[in-house]
Design a protein around this motif. Sequence first.
Motif, PDB file in Angstrom:
ATOM      1  N   THR A 104      32.012  66.116  27.397  1.00 49.96           N
ATOM      2  CA  THR A 104      30.697  66.473  26.865  1.00 49.96           C
ATOM      3  C   THR A 104      29.802  65.236  26.854  1.00 49.96           C
ATOM      4  OG1 THR A 104      31.802  68.064  25.477  1.00 49.96           O
ATOM      5  CG2 THR A 104      29.563  67.514  24.831  1.00 49.96           C
ATOM      6  N   LYS A 114      28.205  64.626  30.160  1.00 52.38           N
ATOM      7  CA  LYS A 114      27.156  65.623  30.438  1.00 52.38           C
ATOM      8  C   LYS A 114      25.877  65.230  29.695  1.00 52.38           C
ATOM      9  CE  LYS A 114      30.331  69.455  31.462  1.00 52.38           C
ATOM     10  NZ  LYS A 114      31.689  68.922  31.258  1.00 52.38           N
ATOM     11  N   GLN A 115      26.049  64.781  28.438  1.00 53.20           N
ATOM     12  CA  GLN A 115      24.874  64.400  27.634  1.00 53.20           C
ATOM     13  C   GLN A 115      24.179  63.169  28.223  1.00 53.20           C
ATOM     14  OE1 GLN A 115      23.519  66.322  25.727  1.00 53.20           O
ATOM     15  NE2 GLN A 115      25.180  67.771  25.370  1.00 53.20           N
ATOM     16  N   GLU A 171      39.079  69.271  25.562  1.00 53.17           N
ATOM     17  CA  GLU A 171      38.384  68.659  24.413  1.00 53.17           C
ATOM     18  C   GLU A 171      38.697  69.370  23.095  1.00 53.17           C
ATOM     19  OE1 GLU A 171      34.205  68.181  25.444  1.00 53.17           O
ATOM     20  OE2 GLU A 171      34.677  66.144  26.106  1.00 53.17           O
ATOM     21  N   ASP A 218      30.139  74.903  32.640  1.00 55.69           N
ATOM     22  CA  ASP A 218      29.724  74.099  31.470  1.00 55.69           C
ATOM     23  C   ASP A 218      28.569  73.166  31.841  1.00 55.69           C
ATOM     24  OD1 ASP A 218      31.661  75.232  29.925  1.00 55.69           O
ATOM     25  OD2 ASP A 218      33.017  73.504  29.940  1.00 55.69           O
ATOM     26  N   THR A 225      24.911  73.437  30.207  1.00 54.74           N
ATOM     27  CA  THR A 225      24.360  72.265  29.510  1.00 54.74           C
ATOM     28  C   THR A 225      22.985  71.903  30.077  1.00 54.74           C
ATOM     29  OG1 THR A 225      26.609  71.444  29.218  1.00 54.74           O
ATOM     30  CG2 THR A 225      24.846  69.847  28.894  1.00 54.74           C
TER      31      THR A 225
END
Length: 397
Positions: A114, A117-118, A146, A202, A206
């Motif tokens: 994650t 991705k952020q 995760e 995902d 996102t």
Amino acid sequence: MDIKPSIRSNIFMNAHPLGCQKYILEQVNQAKTFESFKGPKNVLIIGGSSGYGLGSRIALAFNAHANTINVSFETAPRQNRTGTAGWWNNIYFQKYAKATGNIHKDFVGDAFSTEMKQQVVHYIQENFKTVDLVIYSLAAGARKDEATGNIIKSHIKTIGLPAEGKTIDIADLSIKDLVIQPATEEETKETVFVMGGSDWKDWIDTLDQAGVLSEGVKTISYTYIGGTITDTIYRGGTLGKAKEDLERKALLMNEMLSKKYHGEALISSSKAVVTKASVFIPKMPIYVSCLFEVMTKYSVHESILEHKYRLYKDMVYGQKRIVDDLKRIRLDHLEMDEKIQKETATLMDKHTDESLFELSGTKRFLKDFHQIHGFQLEGIDYDADVNMDELSLLQPE
Ligand code: NAI
């Protein structure tokens, strides 16, 4: 440092930085001989440091004049280790891509996370606002779950019955017999978790939620279908289950993207080529060697770069798309031609021993495998000492 090829179980344990530089330069020079085409402006590539992701990046940067962001998992050199080929590919791609005058950015880390991705979303917001194309070209052996913190591994196995076959042992240039065991249900599930489509989805979810997808956005991932020769180990095995999942996710995302952005989610079935991921699959080295021999004979052999250039120019942004009834782009139509498949099977039956190494297709396979790790490139002095202290100062940009 003295750098000579080190191969174990068909995995390269090292890479030659200057050879990787030459490998990138050769591809960039080849791309420059291709015509330009109108494509995307801003591209995000997940898995763009080697193989199909790298070929896509070079074609889009040099022939569609796109800005590119690449996320890859590579290792820097340290102590007596050379660093991975993808590490050097990123560095030298950046070096030669400067002349395009466009923006090229590299993130090195875990694309499944994650956090990554952020970071990428933040970068897009700050620099591009939106992206027009997202390429998902990961080939990974493991993924961290995760939710639990566990590392889940993928398994290259059959489903149902074991399969017997042969493969090339590249380190000692011999043909080895092998038996591939069937996967348990759990192993199949784990392979789908790592190599299926959930992480691709995902990423798109996102990016969608962050508002960084352009009107008309496209996303694409690469599947392999193959024929009866590779069926037991690939399409009918655990990897095939993962690819079915990837293809299902594409259909789901296509619905969302077409409604919300007039965009599309695509699957391209790509041909078998030599990458660090494909060579690891049992039986593939022999199949690919014989396939190269036959495709070259009929003048339809393509390099990784040529294959991806044709994908984007003709089939993603051009008007020559070939699709099957499951809406998959069949870029592999040359490999899957009946005559090519039949002759490849005949060659495989004929060369079950060391005579395989006399084929020019096998020689090309072995050369490709060395070259993707920076070895056997013309003009590189492999006896010369490589100044790793100096090269270690280079960092991805
Ligand atoms: P490759 O091994 O050359 O490249 C894999 C890429 O994924 C590299 O850039 C690597 O850094 C990246 N990667 C792996 N784990 C990562 C992680 N955790 N975080 C960030 N990046 C990560 O593999 P190849 O062969 O180019 O495969 C790409 C896709 O193409 C795969 O989905 C594969 O199934 C598909 N494909 C490959 C074919 C072949 O013959 N090589 C044929 C048809 C499809």
